[in-house]
Design a protein around this motif. Sequence first.
Motif, PDB file in Angstrom:
ATOM      1  N   LEU A  29      36.538  39.270  48.782  1.00 35.69           N
ATOM      2  CA  LEU A  29      35.462  38.410  49.247  1.00 35.69           C
ATOM      3  C   LEU A  29      35.870  38.004  50.630  1.00 35.69           C
ATOM      4  O   LEU A  29      37.250  37.591  50.497  1.00 35.69           O
ATOM      5  N   GLU A  32      35.557  32.433  53.360  1.00 36.82           N
ATOM      6  CA  GLU A  32      34.443  31.395  53.446  1.00 36.82           C
ATOM      7  C   GLU A  32      33.485  31.620  52.351  1.00 36.82           C
ATOM      8  O   GLU A  32      32.641  30.696  52.099  1.00 36.82           O
ATOM      9  N   TYR A  33      33.254  32.788  51.580  1.00 32.32           N
ATOM     10  CA  TYR A  33      32.610  32.771  50.638  1.00 32.32           C
ATOM     11  C   TYR A  33      33.073  32.530  49.165  1.00 32.32           C
ATOM     12  O   TYR A  33      32.493  32.357  48.244  1.00 32.32           O
ATOM     13  N   LEU A  34      34.356  32.161  49.015  1.00 30.53           N
ATOM     14  CA  LEU A  34      34.832  31.592  47.873  1.00 30.53           C
ATOM     15  C   LEU A  34      34.450  30.119  47.564  1.00 30.53           C
ATOM     16  O   LEU A  34      33.978  29.413  48.398  1.00 30.53           O
ATOM     17  N   ALA A  35      34.575  29.643  46.160  1.00 28.37           N
ATOM     18  CA  ALA A  35      34.103  28.563  45.568  1.00 28.37           C
ATOM     19  C   ALA A  35      35.015  28.331  44.516  1.00 28.37           C
ATOM     20  O   ALA A  35      35.534  29.084  44.029  1.00 28.37           O
ATOM     21  N   ASP A  38      36.525  30.152  41.251  1.00 26.72           N
ATOM     22  CA  ASP A  38      36.491  31.793  41.375  1.00 26.72           C
ATOM     23  C   ASP A  38      37.951  32.069  41.009  1.00 26.72           C
ATOM     24  O   ASP A  38      38.928  31.437  41.010  1.00 26.72           O
TER      25      ASP A  38
END
Length: 79
Positions: A29, A32-35, A38
């Motif tokens: 990924l 910037e799409y990590l949260a 994760d």
Amino acid sequence: MARHILREAPLRTPAIGAGTIIYTLDGTLPVEYLAPGDRIITRAGMRVLRSISRHGDGLRLHFDRPEVIYADGMEIAAA
């Protein structure tokens, strides 16, 4: 004879630029799409991402302890 204790310098974690691909248990990924929450693949195995902070033009990933993650085929230190 006096003993000198050498202390390691604090880990300086680099900011990871937008678009950098991070290896997770759910596949690769962009950073910037990590949260938080994760599951990130590190040198020591899978670790849960605790938080993400902005620093300059990039992002810093934070774990319970310093880790080395895999990003764009390179190893990068993360806190």
